[in-house]
Scaffold this active site. Structure first.
Site, PDB file in Angstrom:
ATOM      1  CG  ASP A  57      -1.590   5.649   3.174  1.00 27.70           C
ATOM      2  OD1 ASP A  57      -1.971   5.225   2.128  1.00 27.70           O
ATOM      3  OD2 ASP A  57      -2.231   6.324   4.111  1.00 27.70           O
ATOM      4  CG  HIS A 103      -8.001   3.457   0.848  1.00 26.76           C
ATOM      5  ND1 HIS A 103      -7.643   3.170  -0.516  1.00 26.76           N
ATOM      6  CD2 HIS A 103      -7.152   3.962   1.152  1.00 26.76           C
ATOM      7  CE1 HIS A 103      -6.385   3.460  -0.497  1.00 26.76           C
ATOM      8  NE2 HIS A 103      -6.123   4.121   0.648  1.00 26.76           N
ATOM      9  CD  GLU A 134      -7.285   6.693   6.060  1.00 27.58           C
ATOM     10  OE1 GLU A 134      -7.903   6.222   4.992  1.00 27.58           O
ATOM     11  OE2 GLU A 134      -6.260   6.934   6.032  1.00 27.58           O
ATOM     12  N   GLY A 145     -10.180   7.981  -1.414  1.00 28.85           N
ATOM     13  CA  GLY A 145     -11.030   9.165  -1.427  1.00 28.85           C
ATOM     14  C   GLY A 145     -11.845   9.106   0.156  1.00 28.85           C
ATOM     15  CG  ASP A 186      -1.218  10.919  -4.997  1.00 32.55           C
ATOM     16  OD1 ASP A 186      -0.989  10.030  -4.256  1.00 32.55           O
ATOM     17  OD2 ASP A 186      -2.605  11.372  -5.154  1.00 32.55           O
ATOM     18  CG  HIS A 190      -1.853   6.459  -2.221  1.00 38.30           C
ATOM     19  ND1 HIS A 190      -3.056   6.391  -2.704  1.00 38.30           N
ATOM     20  CD2 HIS A 190      -2.061   5.751  -0.775  1.00 38.30           C
ATOM     21  CE1 HIS A 190      -3.988   5.765  -1.777  1.00 38.30           C
ATOM     22  NE2 HIS A 190      -3.399   5.374  -0.814  1.00 38.30           N
ATOM     23  CG  HIS A 209      -1.879   1.067   1.255  1.00 36.62           C
ATOM     24  ND1 HIS A 209      -3.297   0.712   1.324  1.00 36.62           N
ATOM     25  CD2 HIS A 209      -1.976   2.326   0.953  1.00 36.62           C
ATOM     26  CE1 HIS A 209      -4.101   1.885   1.380  1.00 36.62           C
ATOM     27  NE2 HIS A 209      -3.281   2.825   1.245  1.00 36.62           N
TER      28      HIS A 209
END
Ligand SMILES: [Zn+2]
Length: 315
Positions: free
Chosen positions: A276, A196, A199, A169, A9, A7, A5
């Protein structure tokens, strides 16, 4: 090591972001949260610069290649990098062009480093159906069917690099229950996925994710709110992609010490360690391991067990 996991960006190399921003005359905004990050807004603000830069194929390709190198330097030789193709299409790119660029970056990294294995997970976005898109191909990217079209694209693009779908999101604003049909559709199409959940929202969100038949959940840690749900995760052998330092920054729990990763592990849940967003949270796998050993007293043997869970859960 294996990481499930991370990301793209949120893990854009800081030096690259600053160099590109200077080159393009883009305003340089904060890329990393402070230790005392006090709100999700501050955290989300850090995505602004990387997202504004990742709108061109050469930048996406470079970002994937550099992230792969950073992973390798951190001891991670197998990783699944994720991103939302639609979020790279605010200017001229089509989602397919964004995916092609990322795939080129992954292939270039693997060609340069023997033994490195990089896969891509493409994220559907919560709220995409309401997104006001301004890119060249805007008609593809909004409306009720936008995420379904991304599943179609993943089905067409799946190969040795493009492996699966995700849902990312604002979980509290756009409940997981709204996306059950989307992932049933993915299942019918043979597109593997993770979601996801648990959380920004609690147990109910994790239950909804389980309804899709998923074998993996991003975070999932708020499952701790309901004993029956924890039992269900154990029974179904669900893998949780835990991101402890990220959870500290988004204030998932009131205090770091309240984080339930050890309790979930001890209950028999297949929890794994992940970063993450490496740049935003200024973290690495080494830092995640050091943190959970210091705060929650995981032994080396238990760390190895979580690594085995991650290897077994790869797409
Ligand atoms: Zn995530």
């Amino acid at each position: 090591m294996t990481e499930l996991h991370v990301h793209l960006d949120g893990s854009l190399r800081k030096e690259t972001a600053i160099a590109l921003a200077k080159e393009k005359g883009t305003k340089i905004t904060s890329l990393t949260v402070d230790e005392d990050c006090d709100s999700l807004e501050t955290y989300l603000e850090c995505f602004r610069l990387p997202l504004s830069l990742l709108q061109e194929a050469p930048v996406i390709e470079r970002a994937v290649r550099e992230l792969a190198e950073d992973l390798l330097a951190d001891g991670v030789n197998r990783a699944e990098i994720r991103f939302a193709p639609y979020s790279f299409c605010a200017k001229d790119l089509s989602p397919k062009e964004a995916v092609d660029a990322a795939r080129r970056g992954a292939r270039a990294a693997m060609a340069a480093h023997k033994g490195l294995k990089i896969a891509l997970i493409l994220c559907c976005m919560r709220g995409q159906e309401e997104a006001p898109f301004v890119g060249r191909v805007r008609e593809e990217l909004t409306g009720e069917k936008a995420n379904f079209r991304l599943i179609d694209l993943i089905e067409e693009e799946m190969d040795d690099v493009v492996k699966a779908a995700d849902l990312a999101g604002a979980e509290a604003l756009f409940p997981t229950g709204r996306y059950i049909e989307l992932f049933r559709y993915a299942k019918r199409k043979g597109v593997p996925f993770t979601i996801h959940a648990g959380e920004g929202a609690g147990a109910k969100s994790v239950w909804a994710a389980l309804e899709t038949g998923t074998g993996r959940i991003g975070h999932g840690v708020r499952a701790i709110e309901e004993a029956l749900l924890v039992d269900e995760l154990v029974r179904k052998k669900i893998t949780l992609e835990c991101c402890v330092i990220s959870n500290f920054h988004t204030r998932c729990f009131a205090n770091p010490i309240d984080h339930p990763i050890k309790r979930l592990f001890d209950a028999g849940v297949r929890v794994t360690l992940n970063t993450d967003n490496r740049t935003i949270s200024d973290t690495t796998m080494h830092r995640e391991i050091e943190t959970v050993q210091r705060l929650f007293h995981f032994t080396d043997e238990e760390i190895r067990r979580m690594q085995a869970y991650a290897e077994e859960a790869c797409f």
